[in-house]
Each structure stands twice: as C-alpha cells, then as structure tokens.
Design a protein around this motif. Structure first.
Motif, short mmCIF file in Angstrom:
data_model
loop_
_atom_site.label_atom_id
_atom_site.label_comp_id
_atom_site.label_asym_id
_atom_site.label_seq_id
_atom_site.Cartn_x
_atom_site.Cartn_y
_atom_site.Cartn_z
N MET A 1 0.83 -1.20 0.00
CA MET A 1 0.00 0.00 0.00
C MET A 1 0.87 1.26 0.00
N VAL A 2 1.90 1.26 0.83
CA VAL A 2 2.80 2.41 0.89
C VAL A 2 3.49 2.61 -0.46
N ALA A 3 3.89 1.51 -1.10
CA ALA A 3 4.53 1.62 -2.41
C ALA A 3 3.59 2.26 -3.43
N ALA A 4 2.31 1.92 -3.35
CA ALA A 4 1.33 2.52 -4.26
C ALA A 4 1.14 4.00 -3.95
N ILE A 5 1.13 4.35 -2.67
CA ILE A 5 1.02 5.76 -2.27
C ILE A 5 2.22 6.55 -2.78
N GLU A 6 3.40 5.98 -2.65
CA GLU A 6 4.62 6.65 -3.11
C GLU A 6 4.63 6.78 -4.63
N TYR A 7 4.12 5.75 -5.32
CA TYR A 7 4.04 5.83 -6.78
C TYR A 7 3.13 6.98 -7.19
N GLN A 8 1.96 7.07 -6.54
CA GLN A 8 1.03 8.14 -6.87
C GLN A 8 1.65 9.50 -6.55
N ARG A 9 2.36 9.60 -5.45
CA ARG A 9 3.04 10.85 -5.10
C ARG A 9 4.04 11.25 -6.18
N ASP A 10 4.84 10.29 -6.64
CA ASP A 10 5.90 10.59 -7.59
C ASP A 10 5.39 10.82 -9.01
N HIS A 11 4.16 10.40 -9.30
CA HIS A 11 3.59 10.56 -10.64
C HIS A 11 2.34 11.43 -10.63
N PHE A 12 2.18 12.22 -9.57
CA PHE A 12 0.93 12.99 -9.44
C PHE A 12 0.71 13.95 -10.60
N ALA A 13 1.78 14.52 -11.13
CA ALA A 13 1.63 15.48 -12.24
C ALA A 13 0.99 14.84 -13.46
N ASP A 14 1.05 13.50 -13.56
CA ASP A 14 0.47 12.78 -14.70
C ASP A 14 -0.95 12.32 -14.43
N THR A 15 -1.51 12.68 -13.27
CA THR A 15 -2.88 12.29 -12.93
C THR A 15 -3.85 12.86 -13.97
N PRO A 16 -4.67 12.02 -14.60
CA PRO A 16 -5.57 12.51 -15.64
C PRO A 16 -6.64 13.48 -15.13
N ALA A 17 -7.17 13.21 -13.91
CA ALA A 17 -8.23 14.07 -13.38
C ALA A 17 -8.21 14.05 -11.86
N LEU A 18 -8.56 15.18 -11.29
CA LEU A 18 -8.67 15.31 -9.84
C LEU A 18 -9.97 16.01 -9.52
N VAL A 19 -10.73 15.44 -8.60
CA VAL A 19 -12.00 16.04 -8.18
C VAL A 19 -11.87 16.48 -6.72
N VAL A 20 -12.21 17.74 -6.46
CA VAL A 20 -12.18 18.27 -5.09
C VAL A 20 -13.61 18.66 -4.71
N PRO A 21 -14.30 17.85 -3.90
CA PRO A 21 -15.65 18.19 -3.46
C PRO A 21 -15.62 19.29 -2.41
N CYS A 22 -16.51 20.27 -2.57
CA CYS A 22 -16.56 21.42 -1.66
C CYS A 22 -17.98 21.60 -1.15
N TYR A 23 -18.10 22.31 -0.03
CA TYR A 23 -19.43 22.58 0.53
C TYR A 23 -19.38 23.88 1.31
N ARG A 24 -20.42 24.67 1.15
CA ARG A 24 -20.57 25.91 1.92
C ARG A 24 -21.88 25.80 2.69
N PHE A 25 -21.76 25.59 4.01
CA PHE A 25 -22.95 25.41 4.83
C PHE A 25 -23.66 26.75 5.01
N PRO A 26 -24.94 26.82 4.69
CA PRO A 26 -25.64 28.11 4.80
C PRO A 26 -25.85 28.53 6.25
N GLU A 27 -25.96 29.82 6.44
CA GLU A 27 -26.24 30.33 7.79
C GLU A 27 -27.65 29.89 8.20
N PRO A 28 -27.79 29.32 9.40
CA PRO A 28 -29.13 28.88 9.83
C PRO A 28 -30.06 30.06 10.08
#
Length: 243
Positions: free
Chosen positions: A105-132
């Motif tokens: 698992m660590v080897a896979a994490i390190e591989y992803q770290r070292d090749h992150f610039a080649d990642t085809p797509a990255l999704v960052v989910p965001c949320y803004r909680f409204p004022e109650p």
C-alpha cells in the motif's frame, strides 16, 4: 416469465452488479496518463449530485482538474501532504494488517506521489454550509426539546456538529462518485491529506475562502486490476440492539 418474475430477475441482476462493484472497489493509485473524457467525468459528478443532501440544500460544488499545468502546480503540494502523512499517521501498519500488505500500500502511495503530475483528473468536493435561520420561538422549542444538559452539550460540540453535518452532505456523493468510477472501469481513491495544506490548495485552485473542501480524489484508467477489498468480517463489527 410473468411480469413479477421479470421484475424480480431484474432486481436480482442489479443487486448482483452493485454488490460486485462495491466488493471490488479497491483504492487504485497507479493510473495511466491517458485523459478521461469530459463526458465521463460529468457522469461521475452526476452520480455525486444524486447523493443524499441534508435538508435538500444541495450546497455542494465540485472542482474538476484536468489541465496538466494546474496538476503540475498541485504536485508539490500533494508531495508535501503525502510525505507528512507517511512520516506520522502512515508510518506503521494498522492493527490486523500484515507488514507485506502494508508495504504494498505504501509503495502505491509513493508511486502516486511521484507521478501525481500525470494524474488525468482530480476532483475536489466542496461545501458551503448556509447560515441557519432560527427565530426566537424556534430557539425556545429547541431548548425545550433538548433540555439543559442537551443544550450545553450542543454548545460545547457545535463545531464538530457542523463539520459532521457538512460531511454528511458531501461524503455520500463522494461514495457515489467512487462507485460510478468503478462501474465505468476507472481507478480512483479518496484522500483528505490536502487538508494539511488546505489554504494553499484553495489558493492554487481559486476556491473561495468561505468554501470548505472535503476530499481530493485522483481519477484515471488503472494500470493494475480491480480485485476484492480486504475488510473486517461482518460478524466482528455488528452490535445487535446495543453495544
């Protein structure tokens, strides 16, 4: 075959497909550099949007990164976060996981770290909680329903409650996205390491200050094969009727 039998067979087939998808949805970190079509990425976001939304407020937004220059600027941030994780939380294998499996698992994490610039797509989910919007009459009813001890507890844990409320509106959609990716043959894994440097990530992606980020999900076509997930037996985690 009558209508009821046909419907039962369709439900059974759907159930088998869903359970097969869930049981083979491993975190896949080794990605091929080929791009993922925009229409496919939109399918993933559609799946996320179909997830539950607290109060049906639907205050989520999704940043989808595919530009190589943007990904290259994010790569150093990713590396710093991964290195911090591996130096602390990820330094030792969790209980019940053998060292060899953890090493892979660590080897896979390190591989992803070292090749992150080649990642085809990255999704960052965001949320803004409204004022109650709570009127005085509502506050009185709130206090009567919880009682003094309950009100004190909620006052002391309000930050945690709001964080969990936001998360409950985001993570079901993220799970939908992961399931959809697996069903479409895409590799993905959900991480929150970016939160160690969240402000820098938000600045790099132009995310508004009052918008919270909840994950960073790298997506692409897998280099390896999907396989069964390894999890604790159901009998070990069930507490029936009480702990």
């Amino acid at each position: 075959m009558n209508t009821e039998s046909t419907q039962a067979a369709e439900v059974s087939a759907d159930a088998r497909a869903l359970f097969s998808t869930m049981s083979t949805m491993r975190a896949m970190r080794r990605l091929r550099p080929e791009p993922v079509p925009d229409e496919t990425l939109e399918q993933l976001i559609q799946a996320a949007v179909w997830g539950p939304s607290g109060g049906n407020m639907q205050c989520y937004e999704y940043v989808v990164v595919t530009d190589r220059e943007v990904m290259a600027r994010l790569a150093p941030l990713w590396k710093r976060c991964v290195d911090a994780y591996l130096a602390t939380t990820g330094k030792y294998a969790p209980k019940g996981m053998d060292d060899a499996a953890y090493g892979r698992m660590v080897a896979a994490i390190e591989y992803q770290r070292d090749h992150f610039a080649d990642t085809p797509a990255l999704v960052v989910p965001c949320y803004r909680f409204p004022e109650p919007r709570i009127e005085e009459e509502g506050l009185v009813a709130y206090a009567q329903a919880l009682g003094p001890a309950g009100v004190e507890h909620m006052t002391n844990t309000q930050t945690r409650f709001q964080t969990l409320a936001e998360g409950s509106c985001v993570y079901p959609g993220v799970q939908n996205l992961l399931l959809a990716a697996r069903a479409l043959g895409l590799a993905a894994n959900v991480t929150i390491w970016h939160l160690m440097l969240e402000q820098e990530w938000k600045e790099a992606l132009g995310i508004p200050e009052d918008m919270q980020t909840f994950a960073a999900v790298p997506i692409g076509w897998p280099k390896g094969n999907f396989g069964p997930v390894r999890r604790r037996p159901v009998a070990d985690v069930i507490h029936r009727d009480r702990w």
